[in-house]
Design a protein around this motif. Structure first.
Motif, PDB file in Angstrom:
ATOM      1  N   ASP A  79      39.404  54.068  39.952  1.00 15.74           N
ATOM      2  CA  ASP A  79      38.295  53.916  40.898  1.00 15.74           C
ATOM      3  C   ASP A  79      37.342  55.091  40.707  1.00 15.74           C
ATOM      4  O   ASP A  79      37.786  56.227  40.502  1.00 15.74           O
ATOM      5  N   GLY A 100      39.283  49.404  40.969  1.00 16.20           N
ATOM      6  CA  GLY A 100      38.711  49.375  42.304  1.00 16.20           C
ATOM      7  C   GLY A 100      39.782  49.360  43.375  1.00 16.20           C
ATOM      8  O   GLY A 100      39.583  48.843  44.472  1.00 16.20           O
ATOM      9  N   ALA A 139      36.531  46.130  40.605  1.00 18.40           N
ATOM     10  CA  ALA A 139      35.484  47.130  40.451  1.00 18.40           C
ATOM     11  C   ALA A 139      34.111  46.477  40.367  1.00 18.40           C
ATOM     12  O   ALA A 139      33.912  45.519  39.615  1.00 18.40           O
TER      13      ALA A 139
END
Length: 340
Positions: free
Chosen positions: A31, A7, A81
């Motif tokens: 990501d 993320g 994430a």
């Protein structure tokens, strides 16, 4: 260390990448760009002065996650994430439970298979729910009502990681429970770019100020607080990123396999107080109206950050005025957020 930032193109992840690079760590980003944009990574490369390896896929895919760990050697993982909108989680609970839990399962399996023993997990103050005494302390059992399915995914992830860490020799997990991240990089190059209507106060204020939205609705002014509006513990995203760096560099010294840390200022600010601070810091008016209370909002919630200070040597350094000024620097330079 070589750190995998899951993320890493998102709001908090991107600011953490900058600080990791500044501290001399190597960084790889993974990501799926569900709630972020690839142009953020290009901005990160401008700020850090070099190429950032990027893998664009959903960590819920265990095969792709395993292949990534098989192809590169990582010393640590920072796990940002996951979906993060409390309101959306109520209307789409299965989406949240699948994404926020499956991504953790894939990551931890791959970490165990490839001998990666350090994990910093992006948790949330939502684990405290509506029953915690204020200020929130880490010892409070994180069984909550409130926070919706999003909050429960954080509680469940914390429990899963704690159980795995206790059963896995050498695995250390730092759980970072943060409060209300706001602000942007002082350069205005990266910042918060929520997709759709913002769920949080500061991006809504800045979008009103820049002309994207007509006015802000303040949900209730009859709470038992100083000015009747809800009070929250706001933390500058740069301080929050520094907290992740501090946790990473402390993790080997942890005397237990899993440890939770609050990341907050310990000082609450009201909704009206934040509006006034933004107007004072920027000179830009923020039209607002008072609306009815919003279901689930607590009058006040804020952190006891003393454990983070004592064990990580971390504390907030930036003021509410800094938060407002840096938010406006980002938003005024990027009125529509990151370009597609």
């Amino acid at each position: 260390m070589h750190v995998l930032v899951a993320g890493g193109a998102g709001y908090i992840g991107s600011h953490t990448v900058v600080q990791l690079k500044r501290a001399g760590h190597d960084v790889t980003i993974v990501d799926d760009f569900d709630n972020s944009k690839a142009t953020a990574v290009a901005r990160l490369e401008e700020l850090t002065g070099g190429h950032l390896p990027l893998h664009a896929f959903d960590l819920c895919d265990p095969d792709k996650t395993e292949a990534l760990f098989a192809s590169e050697r990582f010393d640590a993982v920072i796990h940002f994430a996951g979906h993060k909108a409390v309101g959306e989680s109520v209307s789409e609970p299965l989406k949240y439970y699948r994404n926020n839990l499956d991504s953790t399962f894939s990551l931890v399996r791959a970490m165990k298979a490839h001998g990666v023993h350090r994990l910093v997990f992006s948790s949330s103050a939502t684990v405290y729910g509506d029953a915690a005494p204020q200020p929130c302390q880490e010892e409070f059992t994180p069984l909550q009502s409130g926070g919706g399915p999003y909050g429960w995914t954080k509680v469940m992830n914390e429990q899963i990681l704690a159980d795995v860490a206790r059963a896995t020799p050498d695995l250390k997990v730092a759980l970072l429970r943060y409060f209300n991240p706001v602000g942007a990089h002082p350069s205005g190059t990266i910042g918060e770019d929520p997709q759709g209507i913002p769920n949080n106060l500061m991006p809504f204020i800045s979008q009103v100020a820049v002309g994207r939205r007509e006015k802000l609705t303040v949900f209730g002014d009859d709470y038992p607080t100083a000015d009747g509006t809800c009070e929250r513990d706001y933390i500058h995203v740069e301080d929050l990123a520094a907290g992740h760096l501090a946790a990473l560099e402390h993790i080997d010294a942890m005397t237990e396999p899993v440890r939770a840390f609050n990341l907050g200022s310990g000082v609450p600010t009201s909704v009206l107080g934040m509006i006034k601070a933004f107007e004072a810091a920027t000179g830009v008016p923020v039209p607002y109206e008072i609306g009815p209370r919003r279901d689930g909002d607590l009058p006040i919630t804020y952190a006891d950050p003393s454990r983070a200070l004592a064990e990580l040597g971390w504390r907030t350094t930036k003021s509410v005025e800094d938060m407002c000024a840096d938010t406006w620097r980002w938003q005024s330079a990027n009125p529509q957020g990151y370009p597609d």
